[in-house]
Design a protein around this motif. Structure first.
Motif, PDB file in Angstrom:
ATOM      1  N   ASN A 118     -19.245 -27.788 -30.096  1.00 51.20           N
ATOM      2  CA  ASN A 118     -20.515 -27.716 -30.817  1.00 51.20           C
ATOM      3  C   ASN A 118     -21.334 -26.531 -30.306  1.00 51.20           C
ATOM      4  O   ASN A 118     -20.997 -25.918 -29.290  1.00 51.20           O
ATOM      5  N   THR A 121     -22.411 -25.136 -26.715  1.00 50.76           N
ATOM      6  CA  THR A 121     -21.466 -24.486 -25.809  1.00 50.76           C
ATOM      7  C   THR A 121     -21.916 -23.071 -25.460  1.00 50.76           C
ATOM      8  O   THR A 121     -21.518 -22.535 -24.431  1.00 50.76           O
ATOM      9  N   GLY A 126     -22.518 -27.858 -24.044  1.00 50.88           N
ATOM     10  CA  GLY A 126     -21.852 -28.404 -25.209  1.00 50.88           C
ATOM     11  C   GLY A 126     -20.930 -29.567 -24.899  1.00 50.88           C
ATOM     12  O   GLY A 126     -20.728 -29.965 -23.750  1.00 50.88           O
ATOM     13  N   SER A 127     -20.361 -30.113 -25.956  1.00 50.87           N
ATOM     14  CA  SER A 127     -19.321 -31.139 -25.882  1.00 50.87           C
ATOM     15  C   SER A 127     -18.163 -30.684 -26.753  1.00 50.87           C
ATOM     16  O   SER A 127     -18.375 -30.262 -27.890  1.00 50.87           O
ATOM     17  N   THR A 128     -16.955 -30.783 -26.212  1.00 51.97           N
ATOM     18  CA  THR A 128     -15.769 -30.348 -26.936  1.00 51.97           C
ATOM     19  C   THR A 128     -14.720 -31.447 -26.892  1.00 51.97           C
ATOM     20  O   THR A 128     -14.480 -32.037 -25.842  1.00 51.97           O
ATOM     21  N   ALA A 166     -15.039 -37.756 -33.757  1.00 49.71           N
ATOM     22  CA  ALA A 166     -15.871 -36.990 -32.825  1.00 49.71           C
ATOM     23  C   ALA A 166     -16.633 -35.876 -33.539  1.00 49.71           C
ATOM     24  O   ALA A 166     -17.770 -35.558 -33.166  1.00 49.71           O
ATOM     25  N   ILE A 169     -19.920 -36.993 -34.641  1.00 48.34           N
ATOM     26  CA  ILE A 169     -20.908 -37.267 -33.596  1.00 48.34           C
ATOM     27  C   ILE A 169     -21.323 -35.979 -32.886  1.00 48.34           C
ATOM     28  O   ILE A 169     -22.475 -35.548 -32.974  1.00 48.34           O
ATOM     29  N   SER A 170     -20.405 -35.345 -32.196  1.00 49.68           N
ATOM     30  CA  SER A 170     -20.773 -34.173 -31.395  1.00 49.68           C
ATOM     31  C   SER A 170     -20.694 -32.865 -32.175  1.00 49.68           C
ATOM     32  O   SER A 170     -21.495 -31.960 -31.944  1.00 49.68           O
ATOM     33  N   GLY A 173     -23.458 -33.371 -34.728  1.00 52.55           N
ATOM     34  CA  GLY A 173     -24.618 -33.987 -34.104  1.00 52.55           C
ATOM     35  C   GLY A 173     -25.788 -33.075 -33.781  1.00 52.55           C
ATOM     36  O   GLY A 173     -26.947 -33.484 -33.958  1.00 52.55           O
TER      37      GLY A 173
END
Length: 272
Positions: A118, A121, A126-128, A166, A169-170, A173
């Motif tokens: 996302n 990052t 971020g979230s991956t 995912a 969500i991420s 998100g």
């Protein structure tokens, strides 16, 4: 990393990834080649001292990692151009809804991973999510995981359906949170706060609450209860948000809409 990396597409998400990799020194600018046909985006990338190309035809042949940051609808026509790297490179796609099987077919390679990062990052927050094909060697997964850790947290799933979940969500998100900030800002203005103060308060509140949730040992529900005094202002506000699970229902429908769209994209990509 000592990999020579090709980034195919340098729009908003590709550029966010690139900034994160370079600012963390995960990759050296001289080991990165960007393929971007849009002149303004190519010039923006060039300011980061990476190698830029208008088309794939001028790429070096020695790249061992190819990250595909194209829109899903572009993959059908563009990916065959990168088959020449199939005998020595691992491929990473961040295109939502395009299955590993489809990517393997288009690229002529089994060394394929789907990744959903996302935009935070770009600043290391971020979230991956990573889904590797079963044929991907552990060394390739480790290399890709190391690359994306430069942008923040990395999670691996072993069922492809979960990367679509995912994404809802991420991946999508941050847009939900940005809209929440917009709404808080507008509400603050309606209450009479000056525009600059309203904007700052909305951003600071979301940022601070998220930071506290990350640092605290208590669950979010407990943190919520700690803020809520009986018959106080927060309780009055939560009575609106939690009446008949209003916010919970809205967020659930929001995530399910994104998930459904990801599955629809995947189904459409499987058609000849």
């Amino acid at each position: 990393m000592d990999s020579h990396l090709i980034l195919v597409g340098c729009g908003n998400m590709g550029y966010a990834l690139l900034r994160g990799w370079l600012s963390s020194s995960t990759v050296e600018p001289g080991n990165v080649d960007i393929v971007e046909p849009i002149d303004s985006l190519r010039k923006r990338a060039a300011l980061l001292r990476v190698n830029t190309h208008e088309t794939y035809e001028t790429l070096p042949a020695n790249a061992d990692l190819v990250v595909i940051a194209l829109k899903p609808q572009a993959l059908q026509t563009e990916l065959s151009s990168y088959r020449s790297f199939s005998d020595h490179a691992v491929f990473v796609s961040i295109a939502a809804g395009v299955s590993v099987e489809r990517l393997k077919f288009l690229l002529g390679s089994s060394r394929v991973l789907r990744v959903m990062p996302n935009t935070p990052t770009a600043i290391g927050k971020g979230s991956t999510i990573i889904f590797p094909d079963s044929a991907v060697p552990d060394g390739d997964l480790a290399k890709v995981t190391s690359l994306f850790k430069a942008g923040g947290a990395v999670h691996t799933v072993r069922q492809e359906r979960l990367i679509d979940a995912a994404t809802a969500i991420s991946g999508s998100g941050p847009a939900y949170i940005f809209h929440l900030i917009e709404c808080l800002t507008e509400a603050a203005r309606e209450l009479g706060l000056p525009a600059a103060v309203a904007d700052s308060l909305a951003k600071e509140t979301v940022y601070g609450a998220a930071a506290l949730a990350m640092e605290a040992s208590d669950a979010p529900g407990e943190l919520r209860r700690q803020v809520t005094s009986p018959n106080g202002t927060t309780a009055a506000a939560l009575a609106v948000l939690m009446n008949e699970s209003a916010l919970e229902s809205l967020i659930s429908r929001t995530a399910k809409a994104a998930f459904k769209r990801s599955l629809e994209l995947s189904a459409s990509e499987q058609r000849p």
